[in-house]
Motif scaffolding. Structure first.
Motif, short mmCIF file in Angstrom:
data_model
loop_
_atom_site.label_atom_id
_atom_site.label_comp_id
_atom_site.label_asym_id
_atom_site.label_seq_id
_atom_site.Cartn_x
_atom_site.Cartn_y
_atom_site.Cartn_z
N MET A 23 -10.87 -14.53 17.95
CA MET A 23 -9.75 -14.90 17.59
C MET A 23 -9.88 -15.95 16.58
N ALA A 24 -10.87 -16.87 16.81
CA ALA A 24 -10.93 -18.16 16.13
C ALA A 24 -11.49 -17.44 14.56
N HIS A 25 -12.46 -16.69 14.62
CA HIS A 25 -12.92 -16.07 13.44
C HIS A 25 -11.88 -15.26 12.52
N LEU A 26 -10.91 -14.57 13.28
CA LEU A 26 -9.93 -13.82 12.64
C LEU A 26 -8.78 -14.68 12.17
N PHE A 27 -8.59 -15.70 12.77
CA PHE A 27 -7.67 -16.82 12.37
C PHE A 27 -7.91 -17.35 11.05
N HIS A 28 -9.11 -17.68 11.14
CA HIS A 28 -9.81 -18.36 9.94
C HIS A 28 -9.55 -17.29 8.58
N ARG A 29 -9.95 -16.30 8.74
CA ARG A 29 -9.89 -15.12 7.93
C ARG A 29 -8.40 -14.94 7.49
N ARG A 30 -7.40 -15.00 8.39
CA ARG A 30 -6.21 -14.69 8.15
C ARG A 30 -5.36 -16.03 7.14
N MET A 31 -6.07 -17.07 7.45
CA MET A 31 -5.53 -18.30 6.93
C MET A 31 -6.21 -18.27 5.33
N GLU A 32 -7.48 -17.94 5.30
CA GLU A 32 -7.95 -17.72 3.97
C GLU A 32 -7.35 -16.87 3.15
N VAL A 33 -6.73 -15.85 3.56
CA VAL A 33 -6.23 -14.73 2.82
C VAL A 33 -4.49 -15.41 2.58
N SER A 34 -4.11 -16.06 3.74
CA SER A 34 -2.81 -16.70 3.43
C SER A 34 -2.91 -17.77 2.33
N LEU A 81 2.52 -16.92 12.09
CA LEU A 81 3.39 -17.02 10.75
C LEU A 81 3.80 -18.19 10.49
N ALA A 82 4.26 -19.00 11.18
CA ALA A 82 4.59 -20.54 10.85
C ALA A 82 3.66 -21.35 10.07
N LEU A 83 2.17 -20.90 11.00
CA LEU A 83 1.26 -21.79 10.25
C LEU A 83 0.60 -21.23 8.83
N SER A 84 0.92 -19.97 8.81
CA SER A 84 0.40 -19.42 7.34
C SER A 84 1.51 -19.79 6.43
N ARG A 85 2.78 -19.70 6.89
CA ARG A 85 3.75 -20.62 5.85
C ARG A 85 3.68 -21.60 5.48
N SER A 86 3.10 -22.50 6.38
CA SER A 86 2.90 -23.93 6.43
C SER A 86 1.83 -24.17 5.26
N CYS A 87 0.72 -23.35 5.64
CA CYS A 87 -0.49 -23.59 4.67
C CYS A 87 0.03 -23.06 3.13
#
Length: 101
Positions: A23-34, A81-87
């Motif tokens: 999940m940590a790896h997937l989260f990081h990947r999601r944030m990079e795409v965000s 979603l909130a973390l992605s928006r914040s980014c």
């Protein structure tokens, strides 16, 4: 009997650690795409939030979760979603620098 319980506990904890790592790896990947999407939106003057997109993502993804876990999944996904928006908001405001990456 205690030994069996200890083995179950140990095995369960090990599995959770593996899941958390994934999940940590997937989260990081999601944030990079965000961040990529955030830069795209900034360059084109697009708003960060797209409620229709968020609702569609939640509706599609929650189908993958058994009914008994859906409420918790919704809360989890809303936070993601909130973390992605914040980014993306940091990018829009110019607060994001590549040094943070």
């Amino acid at each position: 009997m205690k030994e069996k319980k200890d083995n179950v506990l140990e095995a369960g904890r090990k599995e959770i650690e593996e899941i958390d790592r994934a999940m940590a790896h997937l989260f990081h990947r999601r944030m990079e795409v965000s961040r990529t999407i955030g830069r795209y939106k900034k360059d084109r003057g697009l708003p960060v939030r797209d409620r229709h997109r968020e609702e569609a993502l939640l509706a599609n993804n929650e189908k993958e979760v058994p009914e008994e876990d859906r409420e918790a999944y919704r809360a989890f996904f809303q936070e993601v979603l909130a973390l992605s928006r914040s980014c993306q908001e940091e990018i829009q405001e110019g607060a994001w620098t590549e040094k943070k990456a």
